[in-house]
Design a protein around this motif. Structure first.
Motif, mmCIF file in Angstrom:
data_model
loop_
_atom_site.group_PDB
_atom_site.id
_atom_site.type_symbol
_atom_site.label_atom_id
_atom_site.label_comp_id
_atom_site.label_asym_id
_atom_site.label_seq_id
_atom_site.Cartn_x
_atom_site.Cartn_y
_atom_site.Cartn_z
ATOM 1 N N CYS A 102 0.857 -1.181 0.000
ATOM 2 C CA CYS A 102 0.000 0.000 0.000
ATOM 3 C C CYS A 102 0.896 1.235 0.000
ATOM 4 O O CYS A 102 2.097 1.145 0.248
ATOM 5 C CB CYS A 102 -0.929 0.014 1.219
ATOM 6 N N ARG A 103 0.315 2.363 -0.322
ATOM 7 C CA ARG A 103 1.053 3.627 -0.294
ATOM 8 C C ARG A 103 0.500 4.492 0.822
ATOM 9 O O ARG A 103 -0.709 4.616 0.994
ATOM 10 C CB ARG A 103 0.946 4.354 -1.637
ATOM 11 N N ILE A 104 1.407 5.097 1.572
ATOM 12 C CA ILE A 104 1.040 5.975 2.680
ATOM 13 C C ILE A 104 1.638 7.345 2.406
ATOM 14 O O ILE A 104 2.834 7.474 2.137
ATOM 15 C CB ILE A 104 1.553 5.412 4.017
ATOM 16 N N GLY A 105 0.805 8.360 2.470
ATOM 17 C CA GLY A 105 1.264 9.706 2.181
ATOM 18 C C GLY A 105 2.311 10.191 3.170
ATOM 19 O O GLY A 105 2.176 9.997 4.378
ATOM 20 N N VAL A 106 3.360 10.796 2.644
ATOM 21 C CA VAL A 106 4.411 11.431 3.466
ATOM 22 C C VAL A 106 4.485 12.876 2.991
ATOM 23 O O VAL A 106 5.220 13.213 2.073
ATOM 24 C CB VAL A 106 5.763 10.711 3.309
ATOM 25 N N GLU A 107 3.676 13.708 3.628
ATOM 26 C CA GLU A 107 3.448 15.054 3.132
ATOM 27 C C GLU A 107 4.465 16.047 3.683
ATOM 28 O O GLU A 107 4.925 15.908 4.830
ATOM 29 C CB GLU A 107 2.043 15.515 3.536
ATOM 30 N N PRO A 108 4.831 17.061 2.878
ATOM 31 C CA PRO A 108 5.642 18.144 3.408
ATOM 32 C C PRO A 108 4.816 18.950 4.426
ATOM 33 O O PRO A 108 3.594 18.884 4.410
ATOM 34 C CB PRO A 108 5.984 18.978 2.168
ATOM 35 N N PRO A 109 5.461 19.686 5.318
ATOM 36 C CA PRO A 109 6.903 19.883 5.377
ATOM 37 C C PRO A 109 7.598 18.803 6.196
ATOM 38 O O PRO A 109 6.936 17.961 6.798
ATOM 39 C CB PRO A 109 7.017 21.246 6.084
ATOM 40 N N TYR A 110 8.902 18.832 6.191
ATOM 41 C CA TYR A 110 9.746 17.924 6.963
ATOM 42 C C TYR A 110 9.477 16.468 6.589
ATOM 43 O O TYR A 110 9.484 15.581 7.433
ATOM 44 C CB TYR A 110 9.544 18.144 8.462
ATOM 45 N N GLU A 111 9.249 16.252 5.301
ATOM 46 C CA GLU A 111 8.867 14.916 4.844
ATOM 47 C C GLU A 111 9.980 13.891 5.011
ATOM 48 O O GLU A 111 9.700 12.692 5.150
ATOM 49 C CB GLU A 111 8.391 14.950 3.385
ATOM 50 N N GLN A 112 11.232 14.326 4.991
ATOM 51 C CA GLN A 112 12.317 13.357 5.149
ATOM 52 C C GLN A 112 12.265 12.692 6.523
ATOM 53 O O GLN A 112 12.379 11.468 6.645
ATOM 54 C CB GLN A 112 13.670 14.046 4.959
ATOM 55 N N ALA A 113 12.075 13.489 7.566
ATOM 56 C CA ALA A 113 11.962 12.930 8.912
ATOM 57 C C ALA A 113 10.735 12.042 9.026
ATOM 58 O O ALA A 113 10.766 10.989 9.676
ATOM 59 C CB ALA A 113 11.904 14.050 9.945
ATOM 60 N N LYS A 114 9.643 12.430 8.399
ATOM 61 C CA LYS A 114 8.428 11.615 8.429
ATOM 62 C C LYS A 114 8.644 10.286 7.716
ATOM 63 O O LYS A 114 8.139 9.240 8.158
ATOM 64 C CB LYS A 114 7.266 12.373 7.796
ATOM 65 N N ALA A 115 9.384 10.314 6.605
ATOM 66 C CA ALA A 115 9.664 9.070 5.881
ATOM 67 C C ALA A 115 10.517 8.132 6.725
ATOM 68 O O ALA A 115 10.316 6.913 6.711
ATOM 69 C CB ALA A 115 10.362 9.374 4.557
ATOM 70 N N VAL A 116 11.479 8.689 7.473
ATOM 71 C CA VAL A 116 12.311 7.863 8.354
ATOM 72 C C VAL A 116 11.460 7.261 9.470
ATOM 73 O O VAL A 116 11.618 6.092 9.837
ATOM 74 C CB VAL A 116 13.467 8.697 8.930
ATOM 75 N N LEU A 117 10.534 8.039 10.004
ATOM 76 C CA LEU A 117 9.632 7.529 11.036
ATOM 77 C C LEU A 117 8.772 6.392 10.487
ATOM 78 O O LEU A 117 8.634 5.337 11.129
ATOM 79 C CB LEU A 117 8.743 8.658 11.552
ATOM 80 N N LEU A 118 8.216 6.574 9.303
ATOM 81 C CA LEU A 118 7.394 5.523 8.703
ATOM 82 C C LEU A 118 8.213 4.268 8.444
ATOM 83 O O LEU A 118 7.732 3.144 8.656
ATOM 84 C CB LEU A 118 6.771 6.040 7.397
ATOM 85 N N ASP A 119 9.442 4.432 8.000
ATOM 86 C CA ASP A 119 10.311 3.281 7.768
ATOM 87 C C ASP A 119 10.546 2.506 9.063
ATOM 88 O O ASP A 119 10.530 1.265 9.069
ATOM 89 C CB ASP A 119 11.643 3.754 7.183
ATOM 90 N N ALA A 120 10.736 3.228 10.164
ATOM 91 C CA ALA A 120 10.950 2.564 11.452
ATOM 92 C C ALA A 120 9.709 1.806 11.891
ATOM 93 O O ALA A 120 9.799 0.670 12.383
ATOM 94 C CB ALA A 120 11.336 3.604 12.508
ATOM 95 N N VAL A 121 8.540 2.411 11.718
ATOM 96 C CA VAL A 121 7.292 1.745 12.084
ATOM 97 C C VAL A 121 7.084 0.508 11.221
ATOM 98 O O VAL A 121 6.680 -0.560 11.710
ATOM 99 C CB VAL A 121 6.107 2.715 11.935
ATOM 100 N N ALA A 122 7.364 0.626 9.916
ATOM 101 C CA ALA A 122 7.189 -0.519 9.016
ATOM 102 C C ALA A 122 8.107 -1.671 9.399
ATOM 103 O O ALA A 122 7.680 -2.828 9.472
ATOM 104 C CB ALA A 122 7.455 -0.089 7.575
ATOM 105 N N THR A 123 9.365 -1.374 9.659
ATOM 106 C CA THR A 123 10.327 -2.418 10.016
ATOM 107 C C THR A 123 9.916 -3.142 11.296
ATOM 108 O O THR A 123 10.007 -4.366 11.394
ATOM 109 C CB THR A 123 11.727 -1.814 10.194
ATOM 110 N N ALA A 124 9.436 -2.392 12.284
ATOM 111 C CA ALA A 124 9.034 -2.997 13.551
ATOM 112 C C ALA A 124 7.809 -3.879 13.412
ATOM 113 O O ALA A 124 7.565 -4.745 14.254
ATOM 114 C CB ALA A 124 8.772 -1.907 14.586
ATOM 115 N N ASN A 125 7.038 -3.672 12.337
ATOM 116 C CA ASN A 125 5.814 -4.449 12.131
ATOM 117 C C ASN A 125 5.945 -5.421 10.960
ATOM 118 O O ASN A 125 4.975 -5.718 10.271
ATOM 119 C CB ASN A 125 4.625 -3.506 11.920
#
Length: 373
Positions: A209-232
């Motif tokens: 699935c695709r999850i929106g990673v909207e600006p601003p500060y989207e790079q930090a949000k993408a890193v957060l989403l990556d961490a959540v995905a890996t843990a699950n």
């Protein structure tokens, strides 16, 4: 009479407008084309039919409703968002059967159209069609194939309700208890599905699935989403140009990623707002760098906490089952994205923002739980 002149004389106002405006970015061509359409109300049905064809072509290129709406919102204006939402709704009856995630995206569309004069509306439609015409191809997504109830409505509704209460309460102890319970339900649901899959004659397969990673500060949000995905037990790939990440995993795990990422982002935004207010009360004005560093630290620290918690989520007897599913997820990811790079945090320069973000991450509700057996 030559065939070319016959074709020219028979072309519709929509054809002439498209020839004038869709293949150029010139404003003068757009005005000319909009004038043609505004002067001919009889062209409206054909203009809408062409729009539905553009939408159907976007689906064939791998796009989904939320992806298109997200891009239109970023590149154009609210009126274009409403126009494309109405087109997507109009095209849906002619579309093939889709999965629950697709249907959920359709239900979220806002189609209330504001009143515009004919010229302004024709201009907006042509601007939208220009964008739809130029959509590139994306990696096609398939909803997870499951012969089990991986998306139990009552279970997901209960998890959402728990997280909503955790985000809304002003009492940290209550928030911790609510979020811990939600995480326990998510993990139990995922493990139950893994065990059912292991016992089934034909195993389930991962989807995406695709999850929106909207600006601003989207790079930090993408890193957060990556961490959540890996843990699950999922994997995420960020597509910065299109403001989303593609998450690959099994159905229950994808649900968990969406829910937990959204909840953590809400918690981060709330904590950042309070911390920034305190900084400004002390005379500080550099809010942009503070926010960027805050969210970067939050994503980094939450990632550490999630990885640590993931190590104790299941008992040793379940490791072979989850390892098999992890191999399937990695294989699917490699086939979808043969070449990927790691997202790294850049531009973090505010010490106060980093410290505040780290503290907020330590307070975020990602508490570990007893091993599941």
């Amino acid at each position: 009479m030559t065939s070319s002149s016959a074709g020219s004389s028979a072309s519709s106002p929509v054809d002439r407008a498209f020839e004038a405006a869709l293949y150029t970015d010139a404003d003068s061509a757009l005005d000319t084309a909009a004038s043609l359409l505004a002067a001919d109300p009889d062209a409206d049905p054909e203009l809408e039919r062409r729009g539905r064809e553009f939408v159907a072509a976007a689906w064939r290129r791998g796009w989904q409703p939320a992806d298109v709406v997200r891009l239109v919102r970023r590149e154009l204006d609210d009126v274009h968002v409403r126009l494309v939402s109405a087109l997507i709704r109009a095209q849906a009856p002619d579309d093939r059967s889709r999965g629950p995630r697709w249907r959920a995206q359709l239900e979220e569309l806002t189609t209330d159209l504001s009143s515009q004069d004919r010229f302004a509306r024709a201009t907006s439609v042509l601007e939208l069609y220009r964008l739809l015409l130029r959509l590139p191809s994306l990696e096609p997504l398939d909803e997870p194939v499951s012969r089990h109830s991986s998306a139990e409505p009552r279970m997901l509704t209960r998890i959402r309700a728990l997280l909503a209460k955790a985000e809304a309460t002003g009492y940290p102890d209550e928030a911790e208890a609510l979020t811990a319970k939600a995480q326990e339900l998510m993990a139990r649901h995922s493990v139950d599905e893994a065990l059912l899959d292991a016992q089934a004659p034909t195993h389930d397969s991962p989807g995406a699935c695709r999850i929106g990673v909207e600006p601003p500060y989207e790079q930090a949000k993408a890193v957060l989403l990556d961490a959540v995905a890996t843990a699950n037990h999922c994997r995420a790939v960020w597509s910065e140009a299109f403001a989303f990440s593609t998450v690959v995993g099994f159905g229950p795990d994808l649900d968990a990623v969406e829910l937990l990422y959204t909840s953590l982002l809400v918690q981060a935004t709330s904590a950042m707002t309070k911390a920034e207010a305190a900084q400004r009360a002390g005379g500080r004005k550099r809010t942009k760098t503070f926010r960027q560093s805050f969210l970067a630290a939050y994503a980094h620290r939450v990632g550490d906490r999630l990885r640590a918690a993931a190590e104790n989520q299941v008992g040793d007897d379940l490791l072979p089952v989850l390892a098999t599913r992890e191999v399937a997820v990695t294989d699917r990811l490699d086939r979808m994205f043969p070449q990927t790079t790691t997202t790294r945090l850049r531009g973090v320069s505010d010490e106060a923002g980093w410290l505040e973000g780290s503290d907020a991450a330590d307070r975020a509700q990602v508490k570990s739980r007893k091993p599941l057996r």
